[in-house]
Design an enzyme around this catalytic site. Structure first.
Site, short mmCIF file in Angstrom:
data_model
loop_
_atom_site.label_atom_id
_atom_site.label_comp_id
_atom_site.label_asym_id
_atom_site.label_seq_id
_atom_site.Cartn_x
_atom_site.Cartn_y
_atom_site.Cartn_z
N ARG A 133 38.65 80.97 76.09
CA ARG A 133 39.98 80.17 75.83
C ARG A 133 40.11 79.75 74.64
O ARG A 133 39.22 79.29 73.83
CB ARG A 133 39.94 79.28 76.92
CG ARG A 133 39.78 79.67 78.39
CD ARG A 133 39.76 78.68 79.26
NE ARG A 133 39.79 78.94 80.84
CZ ARG A 133 38.65 78.86 81.73
NH1 ARG A 133 37.42 78.68 80.85
NH2 ARG A 133 38.63 79.54 82.85
N LYS A 157 36.44 74.81 81.54
CA LYS A 157 37.28 74.09 82.26
C LYS A 157 36.30 73.25 83.32
O LYS A 157 35.29 73.80 83.88
CB LYS A 157 38.19 74.76 83.17
CG LYS A 157 39.27 75.13 82.41
CD LYS A 157 40.39 75.88 83.48
CE LYS A 157 41.75 76.29 82.51
NZ LYS A 157 42.81 76.91 83.38
N HIS A 222 45.88 83.45 74.56
CA HIS A 222 45.61 83.81 75.81
C HIS A 222 45.74 85.52 75.92
O HIS A 222 45.14 86.12 76.95
CB HIS A 222 46.38 82.92 76.66
CG HIS A 222 45.87 82.78 78.00
ND1 HIS A 222 44.70 81.82 78.12
CD2 HIS A 222 45.92 83.06 79.13
CE1 HIS A 222 44.31 81.86 79.43
NE2 HIS A 222 45.30 82.45 79.94
N ARG A 225 42.63 87.25 75.18
CA ARG A 225 41.84 86.98 76.45
C ARG A 225 42.02 87.89 77.44
O ARG A 225 41.16 88.54 77.94
CB ARG A 225 41.82 85.63 76.81
CG ARG A 225 41.19 85.06 78.09
CD ARG A 225 41.03 83.77 78.11
NE ARG A 225 40.82 83.26 79.84
CZ ARG A 225 39.36 82.85 80.11
NH1 ARG A 225 38.36 82.97 79.24
NH2 ARG A 225 39.46 82.63 81.38
N HIS A 248 35.74 81.87 85.44
CA HIS A 248 36.67 81.39 86.53
C HIS A 248 35.67 81.24 87.65
O HIS A 248 34.87 81.50 88.14
CB HIS A 248 37.30 82.78 86.93
CG HIS A 248 38.44 83.10 86.10
ND1 HIS A 248 39.02 84.69 86.17
CD2 HIS A 248 39.05 82.69 85.01
CE1 HIS A 248 39.97 84.79 85.18
NE2 HIS A 248 39.82 83.70 84.61
N TYR A 257 43.69 90.82 87.13
CA TYR A 257 43.42 92.07 86.38
C TYR A 257 43.10 93.30 87.09
O TYR A 257 43.28 94.27 86.50
CB TYR A 257 42.17 91.62 85.63
CG TYR A 257 42.28 90.51 84.52
CD1 TYR A 257 43.23 90.72 83.64
CD2 TYR A 257 41.63 89.55 85.00
CE1 TYR A 257 43.42 89.67 82.65
CE2 TYR A 257 41.91 88.22 84.10
CZ TYR A 257 42.69 88.37 82.92
OH TYR A 257 43.02 87.44 82.18
#
Length: 282
Positions: A133, A157, A222, A225, A248, A257
């Site tokens: 990210r 995150k 992004h 990514r 994730h 995806y």
């Protein structure tokens, strides 16, 4: 609570603050708002996109839930807020040819040995080669890059750390950058006493896209990514492996995806199937 109990990232905290302050500008003290106030708020939000409306409503629901849990309110008026049906949009993608054009331009410029050009190549390699990210990339500490292992340690995150593999190309670009990197500072990509900002990274990529002959609106951190994830999946990567690489928490986020890959297969059939060619001839 979001910071201490959930470990929310600074960007998440800022987004919640903006949503709550924006609601207060319309209805006044949010903590004391009733159902009528929230209905009025919903009317004021009528022109928003479903995704924006869903995000703002979610922020308020969590806020009222917190007030009830803490005993600061006995009632929860958030049932008056809308629940728009949203579909996760398919990510924007770059083709393999566009990726090659970006790298060809960055590599050509890096041959000059200029620090800015070598830094750009290292940034590009880590965005597309490791799927970082933007916030993870610019805030990488110098200590996250080991000298003897093909990994970097990334804090993602929620403060979750993960090991991200660095390919041979990216490793070489990083070594070049470390030789030219200004002394001092704790960040891998220092700038003005801190680290390179996400906005500056965005600008650098747009400028590179223009020099590579690609529409700048198509390129962002992004998007690179997304390209990393999609092209890995096309190459046969396992979805669970992809989830780990992307950091994730929920595999449902990674599954977007698979939809991208399915869309690509449909397009392939429509373009390459003999009946498609026959229709064009007709």
């Amino acid at each position: 609570m979001l910071a201490a109990e959930r470990g929310a990232a600074a960007n998440t905290l800022a987004a919640y603050r903006r949503d709550l302050e924006g609601a207060e500008e319309i209805v006044g003290d949010i903590a004391a708002a009733d159902r009528e106030s929230l209905i009025r708020l919903t009317r004021a939000w009528s022109g928003l996109a479903p995704s924006s409306l869903a995000r703002k409503s979610s922020a308020l629901r969590q806020f009222f839930g917190f007030l009830v849990d803490e005993g600061w309110r006995k009632d929860d008026p958030s049932s008056a807020l809308p629940r728009p049906v949203t579909r996760r949009p398919l990510p924007r993608l770059l083709t393999h040819a566009e990726i090659e054009a970006l790298f060809a331009c960055a590599e050509s410029e890096a041959e000059s040995g200029r620090a800015e050009a070598v830094r750009m190549l290292a940034l590009l390699e880590l965005l597309y080669g490791s799927g970082l990210r933007a916030s993870e990339l610019v805030s990488l500490p110098l200590a996250a890059v080991p000298r003897d292992a093909p990994f970097v340690t990334v804090t993602g995150k929620g403060g979750q750390a993960r090991m991200v593999p660095v390919g041979r190309r990216a490793g070489q670009a990083l070594r070049q950058w470390l030789e030219l990197r200004p002394d001092g500072g704790k960040f891998l990509f220092p700038s003005r006493g801190k680290h390179l900002s996400r906005i500056r990274l965005f600008q650098l990529l747009k400028d590179l896209a223009v020099r590579a002959g690609i529409a700048p609106e198509k390129v962002s951190p992004h998007v690179l990514r997304h390209a990393f994830a999609t092209h890995l999946l096309e190459g046969g990567a396992d979805l669970r492996v992809l989830q780990t690489l992307l950091g994730h928490a929920d595999i449902a986020t990674t599954q977007i995806y698979t939809h991208v890959d399915t869309a690509r297969l449909v397009a392939l059939v429509n373009e390459r199937h003999p009946l498609a060619r026959r229709a064009h001839a007709d």
